[in-house]
Design a protein around this motif. Structure first.
Motif, PDB file in Angstrom:
ATOM      1  N   HIS A 128      62.437 105.585 -42.558  1.00 22.00           N
ATOM      2  CA  HIS A 128      60.924 104.705 -42.597  1.00 22.00           C
ATOM      3  C   HIS A 128      59.927 105.041 -44.054  1.00 22.00           C
ATOM      4  O   HIS A 128      60.360 106.239 -44.544  1.00 22.00           O
ATOM      5  CB  HIS A 128      60.095 105.787 -41.317  1.00 22.00           C
ATOM      6  N   PRO A 129      58.805 104.564 -44.073  1.00 26.99           N
ATOM      7  CA  PRO A 129      57.937 104.622 -45.133  1.00 26.99           C
ATOM      8  C   PRO A 129      56.938 105.643 -45.065  1.00 26.99           C
ATOM      9  O   PRO A 129      56.794 106.202 -43.628  1.00 26.99           O
ATOM     10  CB  PRO A 129      57.140 103.111 -44.853  1.00 26.99           C
ATOM     11  N   SER A 130      57.324 106.103 -46.391  1.00 27.51           N
ATOM     12  CA  SER A 130      56.281 107.271 -46.427  1.00 27.51           C
ATOM     13  C   SER A 130      54.750 106.995 -45.893  1.00 27.51           C
ATOM     14  O   SER A 130      53.963 105.515 -46.609  1.00 27.51           O
ATOM     15  CB  SER A 130      55.768 108.441 -47.643  1.00 27.51           C
ATOM     16  N   ALA A 131      53.504 108.144 -45.383  1.00 22.39           N
ATOM     17  CA  ALA A 131      52.082 107.120 -45.437  1.00 22.39           C
ATOM     18  C   ALA A 131      51.759 106.170 -47.297  1.00 22.39           C
ATOM     19  O   ALA A 131      51.146 105.778 -46.770  1.00 22.39           O
ATOM     20  CB  ALA A 131      51.344 108.214 -44.902  1.00 22.39           C
ATOM     21  N   GLY A 132      52.045 107.243 -47.845  1.00 29.02           N
ATOM     22  CA  GLY A 132      51.487 106.399 -49.554  1.00 29.02           C
ATOM     23  C   GLY A 132      51.819 105.187 -49.241  1.00 29.02           C
ATOM     24  O   GLY A 132      50.807 104.111 -50.445  1.00 29.02           O
ATOM     25  N   ALA A 133      53.220 104.775 -48.749  1.00 31.10           N
ATOM     26  CA  ALA A 133      53.966 103.114 -49.243  1.00 31.10           C
ATOM     27  C   ALA A 133      52.701 102.511 -48.335  1.00 31.10           C
ATOM     28  O   ALA A 133      53.108 101.169 -48.656  1.00 31.10           O
ATOM     29  CB  ALA A 133      55.440 103.757 -48.807  1.00 31.10           C
ATOM     30  N   TRP A 134      52.635 102.857 -46.728  1.00 24.85           N
ATOM     31  CA  TRP A 134      51.818 102.407 -46.074  1.00 24.85           C
ATOM     32  C   TRP A 134      50.488 101.756 -46.662  1.00 24.85           C
ATOM     33  O   TRP A 134      50.147 100.380 -46.750  1.00 24.85           O
ATOM     34  CB  TRP A 134      52.155 102.813 -44.950  1.00 24.85           C
ATOM     35  N   VAL A 135      50.404 102.571 -47.530  1.00 27.52           N
ATOM     36  CA  VAL A 135      48.988 102.359 -48.082  1.00 27.52           C
ATOM     37  C   VAL A 135      48.535 101.271 -48.529  1.00 27.52           C
ATOM     38  O   VAL A 135      47.960  99.949 -49.253  1.00 27.52           O
ATOM     39  CB  VAL A 135      47.755 103.479 -48.139  1.00 27.52           C
ATOM     40  N   SER A 136      49.853 101.490 -49.404  1.00 23.43           N
ATOM     41  CA  SER A 136      49.641 100.646 -50.978  1.00 23.43           C
ATOM     42  C   SER A 136      50.534  99.245 -50.210  1.00 23.43           C
ATOM     43  O   SER A 136      49.199  98.640 -50.533  1.00 23.43           O
ATOM     44  CB  SER A 136      51.031 101.414 -51.240  1.00 23.43           C
ATOM     45  N   TYR A 137      51.190  99.337 -48.958  1.00 22.20           N
ATOM     46  CA  TYR A 137      51.741  98.146 -48.442  1.00 22.20           C
ATOM     47  C   TYR A 137      50.212  97.379 -48.197  1.00 22.20           C
ATOM     48  O   TYR A 137      49.775  95.740 -48.051  1.00 22.20           O
ATOM     49  CB  TYR A 137      52.431  97.868 -47.479  1.00 22.20           C
ATOM     50  N   GLY A 138      49.245  98.063 -47.362  1.00 21.46           N
ATOM     51  CA  GLY A 138      48.358  97.263 -46.364  1.00 21.46           C
ATOM     52  C   GLY A 138      47.455  96.954 -47.825  1.00 21.46           C
ATOM     53  O   GLY A 138      46.125  96.083 -47.519  1.00 21.46           O
ATOM     54  N   LEU A 139      46.937  97.898 -48.307  1.00 21.13           N
ATOM     55  CA  LEU A 139      46.062  97.613 -49.157  1.00 21.13           C
ATOM     56  C   LEU A 139      46.425  97.084 -51.312  1.00 21.13           C
ATOM     57  O   LEU A 139      45.204  96.772 -51.270  1.00 21.13           O
ATOM     58  CB  LEU A 139      45.223  98.753 -49.969  1.00 21.13           C
ATOM     59  N   GLY A 140      47.443  97.451 -51.477  1.00 23.73           N
ATOM     60  CA  GLY A 140      47.903  97.191 -52.909  1.00 23.73           C
ATOM     61  C   GLY A 140      47.058  98.259 -54.070  1.00 23.73           C
ATOM     62  O   GLY A 140      46.443  98.515 -53.869  1.00 23.73           O
ATOM     63  N   SER A 141      47.207  97.914 -55.161  1.00 31.13           N
ATOM     64  CA  SER A 141      46.208  98.619 -56.102  1.00 31.13           C
ATOM     65  C   SER A 141      45.668  98.099 -56.451  1.00 31.13           C
ATOM     66  O   SER A 141      45.587  96.862 -57.348  1.00 31.13           O
ATOM     67  CB  SER A 141      47.185  99.438 -57.443  1.00 31.13           C
ATOM     68  N   GLU A 142      44.435  98.416 -56.664  1.00 29.27           N
ATOM     69  CA  GLU A 142      43.165  98.190 -58.089  1.00 29.27           C
ATOM     70  C   GLU A 142      43.669  98.137 -59.125  1.00 29.27           C
ATOM     71  O   GLU A 142      42.681  97.811 -59.727  1.00 29.27           O
ATOM     72  CB  GLU A 142      41.768  99.573 -57.596  1.00 29.27           C
ATOM     73  N   ASN A 143      44.443  98.764 -59.506  1.00 28.54           N
ATOM     74  CA  ASN A 143      44.810  98.697 -60.735  1.00 28.54           C
ATOM     75  C   ASN A 143      46.404  98.259 -61.426  1.00 28.54           C
ATOM     76  O   ASN A 143      47.823  99.200 -60.323  1.00 28.54           O
ATOM     77  CB  ASN A 143      44.834  99.875 -61.439  1.00 28.54           C
ATOM     78  N   LYS A 144      46.413  96.820 -62.143  1.00 28.53           N
ATOM     79  CA  LYS A 144      47.476  96.250 -62.163  1.00 28.53           C
ATOM     80  C   LYS A 144      48.437  96.918 -63.120  1.00 28.53           C
ATOM     81  O   LYS A 144      50.196  96.160 -62.821  1.00 28.53           O
ATOM     82  CB  LYS A 144      46.960  94.782 -62.606  1.00 28.53           C
ATOM     83  N   ASP A 145      48.319  98.338 -63.734  1.00 26.34           N
ATOM     84  CA  ASP A 145      48.975  98.655 -64.592  1.00 26.34           C
ATOM     85  C   ASP A 145      49.476 100.134 -64.188  1.00 26.34           C
ATOM     86  O   ASP A 145      50.043 100.680 -64.426  1.00 26.34           O
ATOM     87  CB  ASP A 145      48.042  99.248 -65.762  1.00 26.34           C
ATOM     88  N   LEU A 146      49.362 100.177 -62.711  1.00 31.02           N
ATOM     89  CA  LEU A 146      49.976 101.499 -61.952  1.00 31.02           C
ATOM     90  C   LEU A 146      49.890 101.270 -60.538  1.00 31.02           C
ATOM     91  O   LEU A 146      49.082 100.339 -59.587  1.00 31.02           O
ATOM     92  CB  LEU A 146      48.467 102.636 -62.041  1.00 31.02           C
ATOM     93  N   PRO A 147      51.117 102.105 -60.564  1.00 28.46           N
ATOM     94  CA  PRO A 147      51.493 101.830 -59.043  1.00 28.46           C
ATOM     95  C   PRO A 147      50.602 102.345 -57.890  1.00 28.46           C
ATOM     96  O   PRO A 147      49.504 103.132 -58.514  1.00 28.46           O
ATOM     97  CB  PRO A 147      52.669 102.690 -59.280  1.00 28.46           C
TER      98      PRO A 147
END
Length: 475
Positions: A158-177
């Motif tokens: 199952h996805p980690s909490a951090g993966a869920w946050v990334s999935y829901g919001l994305g990153s504000e920095n296109k150069d970093l995950p």
């Protein structure tokens, strides 16, 4: 008609605003979101968020709550006596009598939260903390506990909490995950391994990138072996093949692979700059403890400083990793807080490692105006028993333990929930990891019931079919 010839100076003066407009148009069009559309067809918050980023200080192995954030006077009064209530099976079932805490406790700050001297620097910031004293877990073993705390399920896949946050919001920095795990000083993943940071069935670009912040290279294969032009040609060719396959197969994971290639290419420049802390002032480095003679403290301090630099750059979710301490009472590498014996020595050494750096992180974020938009979570996978194991250790206790939150819309100086007079069972406002993550997502502007992903014929979410926002913790 005569044609007036413009001088170079006049031409630049007339066109300067135009050049700026072109640049601004490009910047506005270039959204930095790294996420694919969620199952509800939208990326981004459902309502106005209070926090933008999360820093997760994970204390793998299980910090003793009765020796830190939930001290119990009855332990000293009843030291050496048998437990007055039935004791449930423990990890090793080598259970002794009630054991007093080796650390003194007293009220801290204007809020008067009672804490021990185990974390003296963090205790000084009591008015910034919301301490939850009624956390519970479904499991009593490290690997299952780590998976349960990271994903809401006690097993991998199952996805980690951090993966869920990334999935829901994305990153504000296109150069970093969007999701980064920091390591230093040879820190190892907790029991369960790197699967704890997995994207599971979410698109692959949401899996954590592990950065070893005191290594060279910081990230494996970050140093290119070929020229930039050759890399671009290779990526262009791979992208063409993947795009063609994606159109025919309709697989989201193919699109995720394309995004991973592009992010990895850009990280070659972004990550070395991120981890180069030479530009930080000596005062800042000293605040975190990078000059510490204690090598594990200095290594963890570097993680905390880089975590601040990551959230400054818009990375959504950052997890920090504890290091194994050597000597008496040392835990094992994956779970360094796991003191089944010699608790005073082992917990004392681990607290010395993380106390100053984490307190500095809170202080530094606040000074820079970032704490109000950065949520910090401090927790292990469970607590420890009020009775001894092997004479001077404590076994695992999932029935009631403590964690704390700070920043990011949290009401500082707050205590939520309670355990019984011995700190064994949660008795008031009993909380689960689902409640924690429902609250975290709420602060990020996400309705935890709407953040879903369809897999295997059902809609999954970080909070499974549970979870309530802990509204008493909100500022």
């Amino acid at each position: 008609m005569t044609r007036r010839i413009l001088s170079r100076r006049e031409m630049l003066r007339r066109c300067s605003i135009g050049f700026g407009s072109f640049a601004l148009t490009g910047l506005l069009a270039d959204k930095a979101f790294g996420a694919l559309a969620a199952a509800n067809g939208a990326v981004g918050p459902h309502f106005k968020p209070r926090a933008k980023n999360v820093i997760f200080c994970y204390m793998s192995g299980g910090v003793s709550h009765v020796d830190s954030f939930d001290p119990k006077p009855q332990l000293a009064k009843r030291h050496g006596q048998p437990m007055p209530v039935p004791v449930k099976p423990t990890m090793f079932n080598n259970n002794g009598n009630i054991m007093a805490s080796p650390w003194e406790a007293r009220a801290r700050g204007q809020s008067g939260i009672v804490m021990t001297d185990l974390f003296p620097r963090i205790a000084e910031l009591a008015d910034e903390l919301a301490v939850v004293r009624s956390m519970t877990s479904k499991v009593n073993e490290h690997a299952q506990g780590n998976y349960f705390f990271h994903t809401g399920f006690p097993f991998m896949g199952h996805p980690s909490a951090g993966a869920w946050v990334s999935y829901g919001l994305g990153s504000e920095n296109k150069d970093l995950p969007g999701f980064v795990v920091l390591q230093s000083g040879g820190a190892a993943p907790p029991h369960g391994g790197v699967g704890l940071y997995s994207s599971g069935y979410l698109p692959g670009q949401h899996e954590a990138s592990i950065l070893k912040v005191d290594s060279d290279p910081v990230l494996a294969n970050i140093k290119p072996r070929e020229s930039d032009s050759l890399q671009r040609q290779r990526l262009k060719f791979i992208n063409q093949l993947d795009q063609s396959f994606a159109k025919s197969a309709g697989e989201a994971q193919v699109e995720a692979a394309i995004r991973n290639y592009e992010t990895a290419y850009r990280m070659q420049a972004a990550v070395p700059e991120l981890c180069d802390i030479r530009g930080e002032s000596e005062e800042t480095k000293k605040l975190y403890g990078l000059d510490a003679t204690h090598p594990q403290q200095a290594a963890y301090a570097r993680q905390c400083l880089v975590a601040r630099r990551l959230v400054e750059r818009g990375v959504r979710f950052v997890e920090l990793s504890c290091l194994t301490e050597n000597g008496i009472g040392a835990g094992n590498a994956p779970n360094p807080w796991d003191q089944h014996g010699q608790l005073k020595q082992g917990h004392g050494a681990m607290a010395a490692q993380v106390d100053k750096p984490i307190a500095a992180l809170i202080t530094d974020l606040k000074a820079r105006g970032l704490l109000h938009e950065t949520l910090i979570i401090f927790s292990g996978e469970f607590g420890r028993t009020p009775f001894s194991q092997g004479g001077d250790g404590r076994d695992h206790n999932p029935y009631g333990f403590s964690l704390w939150l700070a920043g990011g819309g949290i009401k500082g100086g707050t205590v939520y929930g309670a355990t019984d007079e011995l700190g064994y069972y949660a008795t008031e406002n009993i909380c689960t990891v689902y409640d924690l993550y429902a609250t975290m997502l709420h602060l990020l502007g996400i309705d935890h019931e709407r953040l879903t992903y369809r897999f295997g014929g059902r809609d999954f979410r970080l909070t499974d079919v549970h979870g309530h926002v802990l509204k008493d913790l909100l500022a």
